[in-house]
Design a protein around this motif. Structure first.
Motif, PDB file in Angstrom:
ATOM      1  N   ALA A 122      35.563  34.973  40.086  1.00 51.77           N
ATOM      2  CA  ALA A 122      34.154  34.744  40.424  1.00 51.77           C
ATOM      3  C   ALA A 122      33.256  35.649  39.573  1.00 51.77           C
ATOM      4  CB  ALA A 122      33.915  34.992  41.909  1.00 51.77           C
ATOM      5  N   LYS A 123      33.671  36.892  39.382  1.00 50.31           N
ATOM      6  CA  LYS A 123      32.905  37.812  38.530  1.00 50.31           C
ATOM      7  C   LYS A 123      32.875  37.310  37.096  1.00 50.31           C
ATOM      8  CE  LYS A 123      33.448  42.194  40.965  1.00 50.31           C
ATOM      9  NZ  LYS A 123      33.999  43.548  40.899  1.00 50.31           N
ATOM     10  N   LYS A 124      34.013  36.827  36.626  1.00 48.53           N
ATOM     11  CA  LYS A 124      34.106  36.304  35.260  1.00 48.53           C
ATOM     12  C   LYS A 124      33.179  35.099  35.097  1.00 48.53           C
ATOM     13  CE  LYS A 124      37.425  34.448  31.937  1.00 48.53           C
ATOM     14  NZ  LYS A 124      38.813  34.022  31.738  1.00 48.53           N
ATOM     15  N   GLU A 125      33.194  34.190  36.082  1.00 51.18           N
ATOM     16  CA  GLU A 125      32.323  33.013  36.035  1.00 51.18           C
ATOM     17  C   GLU A 125      30.854  33.415  36.060  1.00 51.18           C
ATOM     18  OE1 GLU A 125      33.517  30.462  39.249  1.00 51.18           O
ATOM     19  OE2 GLU A 125      35.466  30.067  38.341  1.00 51.18           O
ATOM     20  N   ALA A 126      30.508  34.400  36.885  1.00 48.74           N
ATOM     21  CA  ALA A 126      29.124  34.869  36.957  1.00 48.74           C
ATOM     22  C   ALA A 126      28.695  35.476  35.626  1.00 48.74           C
ATOM     23  CB  ALA A 126      28.971  35.885  38.088  1.00 48.74           C
TER      24      ALA A 126
END
Length: 145
Positions: free
Chosen positions: A113-117
């Motif tokens: 999720a952090k990577k996608e954000a």
């Protein structure tokens, strides 16, 4: 909130976690203690694929029992499952070693999720830069007229 609403919210938080390198079979049942959202669902990792389904799982490795609020915080990565267990907000039955591996799945999803954000932020910056460049070009064209 109904059981179906809660289940699909939690399913969305688990799905997308990359478990392709987990070749061990893991099966967890979650018993939700709530008058409106009460029920059971399971999370299973089988042959590197994640399944989240709204059924009881009788061949489970571990069963987690708690309220919807605690499950939501755990799934969002806001509450450590070990801390929830230690403070008696979460009850666990079954294989504790396999139960502890649930946190790995949650951390993988959180990392993704952090990577996608980060990627979304990078893309937004790129689009803003292009829009600014286009606006400058349009302003220069109007000025030239």
């Amino acid at each position: 909130m109904t059981y179906a609403d809660f289940f699909y919210e939690i399913k969305g938080k688990f799905m997308g976690a990359d478990v392709s390198d987990i070749q061990e079979h893991l099966a967890y049942q979650f018993n939700i203690e709530d008058e409106e959202a009460g029920g059971a669902f399971y999370v299973e990792v089988k042959d590197g694929v994640l399944f989240v389904e709204p059924y009881e799982f009788y061949d489970r490795d571990a069963m987690f029992i708690s309220t919807p609020e605690v499950f939501r915080k755990i799934a969002e990565g806001e509450m450590d499952p070990v801390w929830a267990f230690t403070t008696q907000k979460l009850r666990v039955e079954g294989n504790i070693d396999k139960a502890l591996k649930l946190n790995d799945i949650i951390q993988r999803k959180k990392k993704e999720a952090k990577k996608e954000a980060k990627e979304a932020k990078k893309e937004a910056k790129k689009e803003a830069k292009e829009a600014k460049k286009e606006a400058k070009k349009e302003a220069a064209d109007k000025k030239a007229e």
